[in-house]
Scaffold this active site. Sequence first.
Site, PDB file in Angstrom:
ATOM      1  N   LYS A  82      -7.404 116.288  26.398  1.00 41.54           N
ATOM      2  CA  LYS A  82      -8.081 115.410  25.513  1.00 41.54           C
ATOM      3  C   LYS A  82      -7.416 115.048  24.296  1.00 41.54           C
ATOM      4  O   LYS A  82      -7.423 113.861  23.938  1.00 41.54           O
ATOM      5  CB  LYS A  82      -9.501 116.118  25.100  1.00 41.54           C
ATOM      6  N   GLU A 104     -18.455 112.055  21.135  1.00 38.55           N
ATOM      7  CA  GLU A 104     -19.307 112.814  21.946  1.00 38.55           C
ATOM      8  C   GLU A 104     -18.523 114.130  22.452  1.00 38.55           C
ATOM      9  O   GLU A 104     -17.408 113.804  22.614  1.00 38.55           O
ATOM     10  CB  GLU A 104     -19.873 111.770  22.854  1.00 38.55           C
ATOM     11  N   SER A 371      -5.982 120.435  33.682  1.00 36.94           N
ATOM     12  CA  SER A 371      -6.460 119.580  32.544  1.00 36.94           C
ATOM     13  C   SER A 371      -6.560 120.324  31.497  1.00 36.94           C
ATOM     14  O   SER A 371      -6.469 119.910  30.128  1.00 36.94           O
ATOM     15  CB  SER A 371      -7.425 118.554  33.056  1.00 36.94           C
TER      16      SER A 371
END
Lengths: 389, 267
Positions: A82, A104, A371
């Site tokens: 991210k 968010e 991830s």
Amino acid sequence: MRFGPYGGRYVPETVIGALDELGAAYSRYREDAEFVAELDGLLASFVGRPTPLYRAERLGASYGIERLYLKREDLCHTGAHKINNALGQVLLAQRMGKRRIIAETGAGQHGVATATAAALFGMHCCVYMGRTDMHRQRLNVIRMKMLGAEVRPVDAGTGTLKHATSEAIRDWVTNVVDTHYVIGSAVGPAPYPEIVAELQSVIGRETRKQILALEGRRPAAAVACVGGGSNAIGMFRGFLDDESVLLVGVEAAGEGIATGHHGASLEFGKPGVLHGSLSYLLQDEDGQVAEAHSISAGLDYPGVGPEHSYLRDTGRVRYESATDREALDAFVALSQSEGIIPALESAHALAFLAREGAALGAEGPVVVCLSGRGDKDVEQAGAALGIDV
Amino acid sequence: MSNGAARLRAAFPADRAALIPYVMGGYPTVAASLDYARALAGHADILELGIPFSDPLADGPTIQSAGQRALESGTRPGDVIDIAGALRGGPPVVLMTYVTLILAAGPDAFFARASDADVAGVIIPDLPLEEGDAIRAAAAAAGVAIVPLAAPTTTDERLAAIGARADAFTYLVSVAGVTGGEVAVDDRLRGFVDRARRAIPGALAVGFGIRTPAQARAIGEFADGVVIASHLVRMIEEAPTHAAAVAALDAYGAELAGALAGATRAS
């Protein structure tokens, strides 16, 4: 900017100007040598890129895959891919003169990444998070607060990612003049899906280079989990033109597709509009958006990025799903065979390989996007696995 | 009945601003909301009827929770269109709905049904000007007007493009934000309406955050219509009984209409 029929800008008129402004700024800065150098420098010195491509021999053996590689996005600073997107967008927001950042978050990984990038640039940061997710990802709530971000709980509905995203968009509509909304996945109105995909495409570019160096050939398959789909699109963009590479996106089957409690929008949804773009969507016959379900907060989302919808229809990417149980099994398998505790999201990609990896592995090397790391999930996974301290 | 745009244009009185109250269809039940709509229709020039949606991005907490209640009581989009049909003979009805509900029904089927119920127009807050060709074509074929929205952040160039498409009236969002805030009747709002006036032909209605007769009167001096929504929903929420809610809406509707009749219009 659309992906076939998907995407678009289905948002209130109030934010259209801001989307135009964002699109123009991004077009300008992605070509700006100074901007690119600053972002690349931070990706290297702050994030720790390039992340390794690690050969998981023992896990590979247990899945019947001779050459299994993990793209170690879990080793990025803050613990997940991210940060690639959050850093790029916050840097862009700074160039655009925005003073306030909102985001968010579902699993909290994007919230932490955004809070981190905002701290780095001295900007005010507010993160919307569903109440349910705040409980199941408590560690990340604490991290965001330590980083100086404000975490606003969202009580609507089931208190998960869908509701947090709606609330962030409402904030943006209200404060659009001085606020940049850092969307965390390859979703939302144009140009967000393209910006996020491009910022995440570093995953696929590095992986392609690394596998060619290690193996002297392309992989037989590249596999990634799909909630909104940002790590997956980042990985796939490295291989879309390599037609021999099978691309597999793995959605959340939750408690099982038959129970109706799942997050598999590409397999079981139909096109509709959520959060500003047209894409596959879990919905009832009237178009009311359904509640998704997944043990992993990051995959607990009824929509999906519009580019995935397009890649589904064209058949370039195969979309599968894995249940909560299968993901937990893979979570344990990776932890105990390789000493790597994965995020529950990433464990879904591994779970698919537990089921079907042997056939893919017979064709050549298989790469999986790992991830994120699983620290955030230890309480929830520990409880599900009956670990008693 | 066709030509919803003409009916809406004719609904704006020449000598005062139009009163456009809002009712959430199905809140708290379909039958109750029909009673509320009837109470307000007696005072309204145009009635706005909301279709409940699970994820209403342009709405604040009041309309969100009313929509949620309506969905929990089993309200479906077709039920709300039927409410419009039951109001036939009263002021023209515009539906407020989000785009995905129209896509799910199929634009042709949605607008055919709306037209059969005498719906004059549709407000779609998440359908900006560049989107929805199929929806616009289906609406036009059924004689239902699409009422465009413009916001204070809309550029002059876009205002003109919006005006070129507006055939009934244009809905001006009073403030950057969601429904249910508090409008400030100030120079910024006047400036925005003036800017829209220069770019957009036809009537301009102002909505979002308008609660009181005094606010309605003040806005009625420079706008062609005033939309009151969240405040009316709150009145229903706070009324002790259904009958009390009907009576309160009837009285408040009369008060709002009186305020608009008393507004001195800028020429």
